[in-house]
Scaffold this motif. Structure first.
Motif, PDB file in Angstrom:
ATOM      1  N   ASP A   8       1.050  -1.068   0.083  1.00 15.87           N
ATOM      2  CA  ASP A   8      -0.066   0.144  -0.018  1.00 15.87           C
ATOM      3  C   ASP A   8       0.755   1.014   0.004  1.00 15.87           C
ATOM      4  OD1 ASP A   8      -1.646   1.935   0.638  1.00 15.87           O
ATOM      5  OD2 ASP A   8      -2.768   0.951   1.803  1.00 15.87           O
ATOM      6  N   LEU A   9       0.885   1.942  -1.102  1.00 15.38           N
ATOM      7  CA  LEU A   9       1.970   2.980  -1.298  1.00 15.38           C
ATOM      8  C   LEU A   9       1.543   4.161  -0.606  1.00 15.38           C
ATOM      9  CD1 LEU A   9       2.477   3.023  -5.051  1.00 15.38           C
ATOM     10  CD2 LEU A   9       3.907   2.311  -3.590  1.00 15.38           C
ATOM     11  N   ASN A  10       0.384   4.352   0.322  1.00 13.34           N
ATOM     12  CA  ASN A  10       0.077   5.356   1.055  1.00 13.34           C
ATOM     13  C   ASN A  10       0.135   5.147   2.595  1.00 13.34           C
ATOM     14  OD1 ASN A  10      -1.398   6.804  -1.228  1.00 13.34           O
ATOM     15  ND2 ASN A  10      -3.089   5.222  -1.168  1.00 13.34           N
ATOM     16  N   GLN A  42       8.299   4.210  -6.269  1.00 13.85           N
ATOM     17  CA  GLN A  42       7.454   2.977  -6.746  1.00 13.85           C
ATOM     18  C   GLN A  42       8.298   2.063  -7.296  1.00 13.85           C
ATOM     19  OE1 GLN A  42       4.293   4.115  -9.620  1.00 13.85           O
ATOM     20  NE2 GLN A  42       5.611   3.109 -11.216  1.00 13.85           N
ATOM     21  N   THR A  43       9.397   2.483  -7.728  1.00 14.22           N
ATOM     22  CA  THR A  43      10.534   1.293  -8.286  1.00 14.22           C
ATOM     23  C   THR A  43      11.000   0.392  -7.184  1.00 14.22           C
ATOM     24  OG1 THR A  43      11.088   2.575 -10.151  1.00 14.22           O
ATOM     25  CG2 THR A  43      12.574   0.772  -9.628  1.00 14.22           C
ATOM     26  N   LYS A  99      -1.956   4.043  -8.357  1.00  7.39           N
ATOM     27  CA  LYS A  99      -1.457   5.107  -7.700  1.00  7.39           C
ATOM     28  C   LYS A  99      -1.436   4.830  -6.077  1.00  7.39           C
ATOM     29  CE  LYS A  99      -5.942   7.609  -7.411  1.00  7.39           C
ATOM     30  NZ  LYS A  99      -5.951   7.326  -5.949  1.00  7.39           N
ATOM     31  N   ASP A 100      -2.274   3.649  -5.857  1.00  8.32           N
ATOM     32  CA  ASP A 100      -2.292   3.191  -4.388  1.00  8.32           C
ATOM     33  C   ASP A 100      -1.411   2.212  -3.967  1.00  8.32           C
ATOM     34  OD1 ASP A 100      -4.276   5.302  -3.718  1.00  8.32           O
ATOM     35  OD2 ASP A 100      -5.742   4.220  -4.993  1.00  8.32           O
TER      36      ASP A 100
END
Length: 189
Positions: A8-10, A42-43, A99-100
């Motif tokens: 979860d990037l958030n 992200q990478t 994006k999430d």
């Protein structure tokens, strides 16, 4: 065999780019891939997700656990596919990047036909995520296999690998479950 992982990037810690973390988790080549990427954050988490998904297969395959992320070496074929090597083993990966979240499925080869899904939950408590994921997965398998949901349960083996049981019989289903923050994912065949 199959494995998966979601990030979860958030909700992950934003300080991924500390030198100690990068040196502990990523090879020099992987750090270079991150450093030249347009979206380094992200990478970094894509490579992490690939490693985690492949590690799950390795543990299923060999019954060996270890903590040495640099032992898992990532190679990108495109922005969403690649492969991981662990010792003499190679696992293919396919990732979904939104994006999430970043969601990766790893398999022994690209030809495996599997069912996979990601869903959002509003509670990020580890226990709530885990229970929601198991319940959702059992509901899906119950419907697709025509089995009573009350007769299905998930048990972990001695290595922590989840297995699906119908009453007391282990089903011949390869599966992997993952959750992070507000997202859960499952894959099976």
């Amino acid at each position: 065999m199959i494995g998966n992982d979601i990030v979860d990037l958030n909700t992950i810690k934003p300080n991924w780019n500390r030198t100690r973390f990068l040196d502990k988790v990523f090879t020099e080549k992987e750090q270079h891939i991150i450093s030249i990427s347009e979206n380094q954050h992200q990478t970094a988490w894509l490579l992490w997700s690939m490693k985690e998904a492949a590690y799950k297969i390795y543990v299923q395959q060999f019954g060996k656990q270890f903590f040495n992320p640099k032992k898992l070496v990532c190679y990108l074929s495109s922005s969403t596919s690649g492969y991981i090597t662990i010792e003499n083993e190679t696992y293919t990966t396919t990732s979904t990047i939104s994006k999430d979240y970043i969601y990766t499925v790893a398999s022994l080869n690209y030809s495996e036909n599997y069912t996979s899904a990601v869903f959002k939950i509003e509670n990020d408590s580890y226990i709530t995520q885990n229970e929601s994921l198991k319940r959702h997965f059992v509901e899906i398998v119950s419907k697709s296999e025509g089995l009573s949901i009350n007769d299905l349960n998930i048990r972990k083996n001695i290595f922590g690998v989840p297995k699906l049981f119908h009453n007391d019989s282990k089903l011949p289903i390869q599966m992997s479950l993952t959750h992070c923050g507000n997202y859960c994912g499952y894959v099976y065949f």
